[in-house]
Design a protein around this motif. Structure first.
Motif: not given
Length: 159
Positions: A63-69
């Motif tokens: 989820e972090l990679h999708s939204r942030v990275s």
């Protein structure tokens, strides 16, 4: 008359920025996961705790990679499954590196073991970044075609 050139949609700076965000997000989740693993160690068998932490941390990191990275709009369980497969490949790669080390040296020092493991983890991380960026969170057109990518038909016609 000059031939039109494809303008890159992403600059090297944007790629480096995405990689830095990837490392920070993944590293942050990794550090938090190790803390949770320590907390769970006395409450359940280590293998069960590790499996639980691995699954939950992979979902959070995805989820972090999708939204942030990668700042992607892709969501859903398919994305989590693809990301999970990249984790499995990374696990197999680091485990294979350690098995090769043990095949060459039956009792390597802790420093050598850590060097091999961390080197393999770094390589696996770079590979995982590439797979996530291109395959899992890569930009897609509505019909599934990508800009600048030649399909089999285009290559055959060019030949």
């Amino acid at each position: 008359m000059t031939a039109p050139t494809l303008q890159p949609t992403r600059t090297p700076h944007a790629l480096v920025a995405a990689f830095v965000r990837f490392v920070v997000c993944g590293g942050g989740v990794g550090v938090a996961s190790s803390g949770v693993l320590v907390l769970l160690h006395d409450r359940m068998p280590l293998a069960v705790a590790n499996a639980l932490v691995t699954v939950v941390s992979t979902v959070i990191a995805t989820e972090l990679h999708s939204r942030v990275s990668f700042r992607s709009g892709r969501r859903g369980w398919g994305v989590h499954l693809q990301s999970g497969l990249t984790v499995a490949v990374s696990y197999a790669f680091t485990t294979g590196a350690l098995l090769c080390l043990y095949a060459v040296r039956s009792e390597p020092s802790a420093l050598v073991q850590q060097s091999v493991y961390l080197s393999a983890s770094a390589l696996a991380g770079v590979g995982r970044f590439a797979l996530l960026r291109v395959v899992v969170f890569g930009e897609r057109k509505a019909d599934g075609a990508r800009d600048g990518v030649l399909g089999r038909t285009s290559v055959a016609m060019a030949a």
